[in-house]
Design a protein around this motif. Structure first.
Motif, PDB file in Angstrom:
ATOM      1  N   TRP A  11      82.613  76.708  93.852  1.00 36.42           N
ATOM      2  CA  TRP A  11      81.320  77.097  94.414  1.00 36.42           C
ATOM      3  C   TRP A  11      80.190  76.264  93.838  1.00 36.42           C
ATOM      4  O   TRP A  11      79.222  75.959  94.549  1.00 36.42           O
ATOM      5  N   ASN A  12      80.284  75.906  92.579  1.00 36.97           N
ATOM      6  CA  ASN A  12      79.242  75.074  91.974  1.00 36.97           C
ATOM      7  C   ASN A  12      79.138  73.731  92.702  1.00 36.97           C
ATOM      8  O   ASN A  12      78.045  73.239  92.967  1.00 36.97           O
ATOM      9  N   TRP A  13      80.301  73.123  93.002  1.00 33.75           N
ATOM     10  CA  TRP A  13      80.300  71.832  93.690  1.00 33.75           C
ATOM     11  C   TRP A  13      79.760  71.967  95.112  1.00 33.75           C
ATOM     12  O   TRP A  13      79.007  71.106  95.590  1.00 33.75           O
ATOM     13  N   GLY A  43      84.345  69.943  95.878  1.00 34.65           N
ATOM     14  CA  GLY A  43      84.417  71.396  96.043  1.00 34.65           C
ATOM     15  C   GLY A  43      85.549  71.816  96.967  1.00 34.65           C
ATOM     16  O   GLY A  43      86.280  72.771  96.685  1.00 34.65           O
ATOM     17  N   LEU A  44      85.737  71.096  98.078  1.00 35.94           N
ATOM     18  CA  LEU A  44      86.807  71.441  99.015  1.00 35.94           C
ATOM     19  C   LEU A  44      88.190  71.191  98.413  1.00 35.94           C
ATOM     20  O   LEU A  44      89.118  71.983  98.630  1.00 35.94           O
ATOM     21  N   ILE A  55      88.555  66.060  85.448  1.00 33.63           N
ATOM     22  CA  ILE A  55      89.066  65.459  86.686  1.00 33.63           C
ATOM     23  C   ILE A  55      88.062  65.656  87.821  1.00 33.63           C
ATOM     24  O   ILE A  55      87.850  64.766  88.643  1.00 33.63           O
ATOM     25  N   GLN A  56      87.406  66.817  87.849  1.00 39.48           N
ATOM     26  CA  GLN A  56      86.392  67.052  88.877  1.00 39.48           C
ATOM     27  C   GLN A  56      85.243  66.045  88.762  1.00 39.48           C
ATOM     28  O   GLN A  56      84.793  65.500  89.771  1.00 39.48           O
ATOM     29  N   LEU A  57      84.789  65.782  87.540  1.00 43.33           N
ATOM     30  CA  LEU A  57      83.702  64.812  87.348  1.00 43.33           C
ATOM     31  C   LEU A  57      84.134  63.392  87.720  1.00 43.33           C
ATOM     32  O   LEU A  57      83.379  62.639  88.335  1.00 43.33           O
ATOM     33  N   VAL A  58      85.377  63.047  87.367  1.00 46.12           N
ATOM     34  CA  VAL A  58      85.889  61.725  87.727  1.00 46.12           C
ATOM     35  C   VAL A  58      86.005  61.603  89.247  1.00 46.12           C
ATOM     36  O   VAL A  58      85.641  60.579  89.830  1.00 46.12           O
TER      37      VAL A  58
END
Length: 147
Positions: A11-13, A43-44, A55-58
């Protein structure tokens, strides 16, 4: 600080992506749109796969960096020479057309009216009122022959 990154979730993304796209509406420039799209993609993907915050930031960085060449390719204007082949080549558009001499060609020089412009023409001596055909262009000078 790391607690903030650890709490990054799907949800943040998604919210971050929508905020960036909303800011794009306020300050258009297409830059924030691609960052917002990258955040939405992260986010998806986070909806389907559980990923660590690193990994999300990368992934966000990779998607944002990949958006630049994609945007440059999409934004490149497609040349369409068939739409206006004589754009900025006004004299070349006159080649092969026929006009009536306004002033006679005497000693190789005369004039012809094309639209609201008087053009200097060169060619064999010809009386005024004769139909002539443009056979060559050189800058603002037209070379004509009897039609």
């Amino acid at each position: 600080m790391t607690d903030m990154f650890v709490s990054l979730g799907t949800w943040n993304w998604l919210i971050f992506g929508f905020i960036l796209m909303a800011l794009e509406v306020l300050a258009p420039g297409i830059f924030l749109f691609w960052l917002g799209l990258a955040a939405l993609l992260v986010g998806l993907i986070s909806f389907t796969v559980v990923l660590s915050w690193q990994i999300q930031l990368v992934m966000f960085a990779v998607f944002a960096a990949a958006a630049v060449p994609i945007w440059r390719r999409l934004a490149r204007p497609k040349p369409d020479a068939s739409a206006s082949p004589f754009l900025n080549k006004r004299t070349e558009a006159l080649l092969g057309r026929e006009f009536t001499l306004e002033k006679p060609i005497i000693d190789g020089s005369g004039t012809v009216r094309i639209g609201d412009t008087v053009w200097r023409v060169a060619g064999p001596d010809t009386p005024a009122g004769t139909r002539v055909k443009v056979v060559q262009v050189d800058g603002a000078n037209l070379t004509v022959a009897a039609a």
